[in-house]
Design an enzyme around this catalytic site. Sequence first.
Site, short mmCIF file in Angstrom:
data_model
loop_
_atom_site.label_atom_id
_atom_site.label_comp_id
_atom_site.label_asym_id
_atom_site.label_seq_id
_atom_site.Cartn_x
_atom_site.Cartn_y
_atom_site.Cartn_z
N ASP A 1 -29.33 8.54 -25.99
CA ASP A 1 -28.97 7.67 -27.11
C ASP A 1 -29.18 6.29 -26.51
O ASP A 1 -28.38 5.85 -25.66
CB ASP A 1 -27.49 7.88 -27.50
CG ASP A 1 -27.08 6.92 -28.59
OD1 ASP A 1 -27.54 5.77 -28.57
OD2 ASP A 1 -26.26 7.30 -29.44
N HIS A 2 -30.23 5.58 -26.91
CA HIS A 2 -30.61 4.40 -26.13
C HIS A 2 -29.55 3.30 -26.19
O HIS A 2 -29.53 2.42 -25.34
CB HIS A 2 -32.00 3.88 -26.53
CG HIS A 2 -32.03 3.09 -27.79
ND1 HIS A 2 -32.04 3.66 -29.04
CD2 HIS A 2 -32.03 1.75 -28.01
CE1 HIS A 2 -32.07 2.71 -29.95
NE2 HIS A 2 -32.06 1.53 -29.37
N HIS B 1 -25.62 6.39 -32.54
CA HIS B 1 -25.35 5.08 -31.94
C HIS B 1 -23.96 4.56 -32.30
O HIS B 1 -23.20 4.11 -31.44
CB HIS B 1 -26.38 4.05 -32.41
CG HIS B 1 -27.80 4.43 -32.13
ND1 HIS B 1 -28.19 5.11 -31.01
CD2 HIS B 1 -28.95 4.21 -32.82
CE1 HIS B 1 -29.51 5.29 -31.03
NE2 HIS B 1 -29.98 4.75 -32.13
C1 BG6 Z 1 -33.26 3.89 -33.43
C2 BG6 Z 1 -33.37 4.17 -34.89
O1 BG6 Z 1 -32.59 4.93 -32.78
O2 BG6 Z 1 -32.54 2.67 -33.24
C3 BG6 Z 1 -34.07 3.03 -35.59
O3 BG6 Z 1 -34.12 5.38 -35.08
C4 BG6 Z 1 -33.38 1.72 -35.29
O4 BG6 Z 1 -34.13 3.26 -37.00
C5 BG6 Z 1 -33.18 1.54 -33.80
O5 BG6 Z 1 -34.19 0.68 -35.81
C6 BG6 Z 1 -32.33 0.32 -33.50
O6 BG6 Z 1 -32.30 0.11 -32.12
P1 BG6 Z 1 -32.27 -1.36 -31.49
O7 BG6 Z 1 -32.24 -1.13 -30.02
O8 BG6 Z 1 -33.50 -2.05 -31.97
O9 BG6 Z 1 -31.01 -2.00 -32.00
#
Ligand code: BG6
Length: 508
Positions: A188-189, A251
């Site tokens: 989960d980044h 997230h």
């Molecule tokens: C991803 C989603 O996991 O996270 C995207 O699939 C979203 O829809 C993105 O735009 C948002 O990540 P960040 O790091 O740009 O806030």
Amino acid sequence: MDNAFQQAASERPTVFVLLGVAGDLAHRLVVPALFELHRQGALPKRFALLGVDRDELDAVALAQHLHDGCRRFARTVALDDAQWRQFAEHVRYARVDLSQPSAYPALADAVAGLRGDDDTTQCIYYLATPPSVFAAAAAGLGAAGLLHDRAHTRVVIEKPIGNDLDSFRTIDRALKAELDESQLYRIDHFLGKETVQNMLALRFANPIFEPIWDRRYIDHVTITVAETLGVEHRGGYYEHAGALRDMVQNHLMQLFCLVAMEPPASFAADRLRDRKMDVMRAVRPIPDDAVSQYAARGQYGAGWIEGTRVAAYRDEDGVDADSVTETFAAVKLHIDNWRWQGVPFYLRTGKRLAHPVSEISIRFRPVPHQAYPYGTTADHQPVRLVLRLKPDEGMDLKLNVKVPGAHFDLTPADMRFSYKDAFRTPVPAAYETLLYEVLAGDPTLFMRADQIDAAWELLQPVLASWLRHRPVDFPNYAAGSWGPEAAEGLISRDGRSWLTPTWNGPDP
Ligand code: BG6
């Protein structure tokens, strides 16, 4: 990065097998992050990147494709040619159709060729593929004998894992048939974001917060992850996902757990993950027959973002003209434990909102007695601690102060901490941190199966209700706004409001 840790990691020979190397995820995120690690000298000294896909490519053509991705998406603006050439020397390609079980022995041969006789070599299989391929890929890798060495083999997968509770469990069972939980690194980044990790430091390295971090001092918490982007080129995926599955289930639930968890005994992976699970176990289930009291959804219509006219979701590429997919989701959660009884958590996320801001706002209770002198003008604000995740990562303590002068008048003021002012070094991208941890074999920043299961279980009534009741008012918010009326209702029914997130950029 810890130096001793970095040293140990760099000594481990590694074969990094990137399945789905021709796809978007590999091109935009995984390889640019590996390249950044290479630039920093953080890749193992003996490192091979084996790209796998079913396209007709060779190592040179693949390197060219990856070079393009790094040029466009790597954190370093100017790509250094010499550094790139060094990196490209590590790249190999194997043409394998992952949907064919008979193809895996050839992959095993390619891995064996890179691995040689060194049985300390670690093999990392990164499934940069759609989740529908996870089960077949694990079975294929397992049958080809590639997953047996549990100590030296890891498999990395990405969210979303499944589409609901049942499909998550089916995928998880298929993975567990071949792998031990300790070998599975589920990304989960958000957990790799510096500011998200800093929440642990803030809460557990500073003695001043913990004593007030509970129902006695905190009135409620809001978590906002707002994007100005639409669905871009991802309409096909997003149509089947929607905001609840794409963002809230993973997230936002991670952010929620980090705010609400008890202090862990240590930062060891399972100690931390156990405390997050305690939160999930204590969340009050959302009743099937009262979903609208706990959740709100929306879909954007046409509107204006930063002065540019943008199309409605239903007019985006790959999106059905009658789509009922939500591009905005909000939920209200209660935690039934001693710390949080009576403190609601409001979570919201959406595409095409007014500003690209993500923040967690801890709203404190009002003072019990207003003892200001008679005649005080009180232009005051609720006292809040705002953790800013994006942009301009940092935090604000929003206070009331006295206006200078003879009168005793109150006005809002912010105490601000900003990463970019405090540290001159750039913040690493989330994928760099996460890939580094995969290479080092530390699962702390990855999701454990029980937490994902609990998140699906919690949101299952919302998914089911939204499927049963077709929304009749979509699109129900204009691009460039803060989302649908229903989300305002969710919080205003409790006599509270979202409050506009902190934004220092231009107005829309
Ligand atoms: C991803 C989603 O996991 O996270 C995207 O699939 C979203 O829809 C993105 O735009 C948002 O990540 P960040 O790091 O740009 O806030």
